[in-house]
Enzyme design. Structure first.
Site, short mmCIF file in Angstrom:
data_model
loop_
_atom_site.label_atom_id
_atom_site.label_comp_id
_atom_site.label_asym_id
_atom_site.label_seq_id
_atom_site.Cartn_x
_atom_site.Cartn_y
_atom_site.Cartn_z
N HIS A 48 -1.34 -0.39 6.75
CA HIS A 48 -1.49 -1.46 5.60
C HIS A 48 -1.78 -0.54 4.25
O HIS A 48 -2.07 0.86 4.51
CB HIS A 48 -2.67 -2.01 6.14
CG HIS A 48 -4.07 -1.32 5.87
ND1 HIS A 48 -4.66 -1.25 4.89
CD2 HIS A 48 -4.70 -0.69 7.08
CE1 HIS A 48 -5.89 -0.52 4.96
NE2 HIS A 48 -5.78 -0.13 6.38
N CYS A 49 -1.78 -1.25 3.11
CA CYS A 49 -1.98 -0.79 1.80
C CYS A 49 -3.41 -1.54 1.45
O CYS A 49 -3.99 -2.01 2.01
CB CYS A 49 -0.88 -1.02 0.87
SG CYS A 49 -0.16 -2.34 0.45
N VAL A 50 -3.46 -1.79 0.06
CA VAL A 50 -4.80 -2.59 -0.34
C VAL A 50 -4.64 -4.12 0.02
O VAL A 50 -5.72 -4.41 -0.09
CB VAL A 50 -4.46 -2.32 -2.03
CG1 VAL A 50 -5.87 -3.02 -2.69
CG2 VAL A 50 -4.65 -0.75 -2.19
N ARG A 54 -1.69 -5.53 1.90
CA ARG A 54 -0.48 -5.77 2.55
C ARG A 54 -0.53 -5.01 3.87
O ARG A 54 -0.89 -3.88 4.29
CB ARG A 54 0.88 -5.54 2.04
CG ARG A 54 1.17 -6.11 0.61
CD ARG A 54 2.27 -5.61 0.08
NE ARG A 54 2.44 -6.14 -1.40
CZ ARG A 54 3.53 -6.05 -1.90
NH1 ARG A 54 4.67 -5.93 -1.51
NH2 ARG A 54 3.64 -6.47 -3.38
N TYR A 85 5.07 2.07 -4.84
CA TYR A 85 4.78 2.95 -4.40
C TYR A 85 5.86 4.31 -4.62
O TYR A 85 5.45 5.31 -4.63
CB TYR A 85 4.90 2.79 -2.92
CG TYR A 85 3.30 2.47 -2.33
CD1 TYR A 85 2.53 3.23 -1.80
CD2 TYR A 85 3.01 1.08 -2.21
CE1 TYR A 85 1.31 3.07 -1.12
CE2 TYR A 85 1.59 0.74 -1.68
CZ TYR A 85 0.77 1.76 -1.15
OH TYR A 85 -0.34 1.52 -1.02
#
Length: 455
Positions: free
Chosen positions: A25-27, A29, A306
């Protein structure tokens, strides 16, 4: 919000646990790698309560949750039985072959993603310390300043160690060996030899010394090659000798190879990339400012931002400043302004609360809830953000503003516009550009973005 129920629905609709190869996961998603994306019921996932959108890009199936993504991630991990702290669901290699772009994109996310939070924290703290010295709240000789600066500057200075660890995890090799190779690049005696222009040789071969502090690409390439060599020795050596001699023999080969070949070539590539970035910017700063300021968030929609992060970090490492990220920073203010205008105009209490709350998250640099909850459903508001962002980007570029660190967006990134030399006249222009993006987008969104009574 019941994230256990959300996780259960998403896992079912995505094709079940057996269709999941990898999860991170990112910030905002959940980033799945699926065996077969065609199985996933995308439209139903988009309509699931708690899901803002679904993006299929870069070989990933990205479920946009918002700022509470960590809770959703933990619930999904529990649902699929991923409790060992790893992001890998299955260890065997996938039979699916990625194209070059997808492979590069996945590598960047896997290597850079895990350190972004701490890297951003160090940048924010470094900028805050500059703010303290600018207003004479602290002096560089104060113990408080030096202790905090040790973290703020130390993480970026020793970045090759962090990236060596992270890259080795991605390449499925010993992460501590990767970190040790990174440590060799920034070892004090090596740094001193470089700064004092001392010549070094390895078995009679001259070594071209470079500055590897804060560098990005040399250690990633070195970690990749080390993973191949280590795997070779692990397969060939007797079991009793693997744990000690495999990393030892790998280091004996990779460390000199990095100093003699990989490091210089990667450094020249890094310098060339920074020069190319500056060259494109210098061709027409105003056009670059308008274009990036207006349309950068379209790149965020596809999750491709990214891929730009190593370039932005590399600009700081090689040039100690970055005009591109300076432009990109104003785009978050444009979307935050849209969220405020939307919240003021709509009559529905739930939508109004969504607009106001996400105006705040936008000002803190998190824009995806605004994109998927406001800008895309109400497309005219996105046009308002384009206009405000373009104006802010134009002001930023025309004034030649620079960011002097890499960190969070929005107000958290503001201190990174403070020049370390103490010449901070441009900081006022940054505030003006940000305010212009925020106000123009907000006013346009209020007047033209929505009617106020949309269902």
């Amino acid at each position: 919000m019941d994230y256990k129920d959300l996780a259960k629905q998403v896992v079912i609709l995505i094709g079940g646990k057996d269709n999941i190869e990898n999860l991170t996961h990112c910030v905002t998603r959940l980033r799945f790698v699926l065996k077969d994306e065609k199985i996933a019921k995308t439209d139903e996932i988009k309509n699931t309560k708690g899901v803002l959108s679904v993006i299929q890009q870069g070989g990933q199936y990205q479920v946009v949750i918002g700022t509470e993504v960590k809770k959703a991630y933990a619930a999904v991990c529990e649902e699929i039985g991923m409790t060992d702290g790893t992001t890998e669901i299955k260890k065997e290699d996938s039979e699916k072959k990625d194209n070059l772009f997808n492979a590069f994109f996945k590598t960047i996310i896997a290597v850079i993603g895990p350190i972004l939070g701490v890297l951003g924290a160090s940048g924010i703290l470094k900028g805050a310390l500059s703010l303290c010295t600018t207003f004479n709240l602290l002096a560089p000789t104060d113990g408080t300043y030096q202790i905090l600066y040790a973290f703020a500057d130390g993480f970026f200075y020793f970045l090759p160690i962090m990236l060596g660890f992270s890259a080795s995890l991605k390449f499925k090799s010993n992460p501590y060996l990767g970190a040790a190779i990174g440590a060799a690049l920034v070892y004090p005696n090596i740094v001193t030899a470089y700064t004092q222009h001392n010549g070094l040789t390895f078995l009679g071969i001259p070594v071209i010394l470079m500055s590897y502090t804060s560098s990005v690409f040399p250690i990633i390439i070195a970690a990749y090659i080390a993973s191949k060599i280590e795997r070779f020795f692990t397969e060939k050596l007797p079991t009793a000798f693997k744990s000690m001699f495999s990393p030892c023999l790998t280091a004996i080969i990779v460390v000199p190879l990095t100093f003699i070949v990989i490091g210089p070539i990667a450094t020249y590539m890094s310098n060339g990339l920074a020069a190319l970035t500056s060259g494109l910017y210098n061709l027409s700063p105003l056009f670059t400012g308008i274009f990036l300021g207006a349309f950068w968030q379209l790149i965020v929609i596809f999750g491709l931002h990214y891929a730009f992060i190593p370039i932005l970090i590399n600009n700081i490492a090689t040039m100690h400043q970055d005009p591109i990220n300076a432009i990109l920073s104003v785009t978050v203010y444009a979307l935050a302004g849209v969220a405020l205008g939307f919240g003021l105009k709509v009559k529905d209490k739930e939508k109004k609360a969504f607009g106001f709350s996400n105006c705040l998250t936008g000002l803190l640099g998190v824009t995806e809830p605004i994109i998927y909850g406001i800008a895309l459903p109400y497309k005219r508001t996105f046009v308002c953000a384009f206009i405000g962002g373009g104006i802010g980007g134009a002001i930023t570029a025309a004034a030649g503003l620079m960011m002097y660190g890499f960190g969070g967006g929005g107000v958290l990134g503001a201190p990174m516009f403070l020049n370390p030399t103490g010449n901070n006249g441009h900081f006022i222009i940054y505030l003006a550009a940000s305010a212009a993006s925020f106000v123009v987008s907000g006013v346009l969104a209020y007047l033209f973005g929505v009617k106020g009574d949309e269902k």
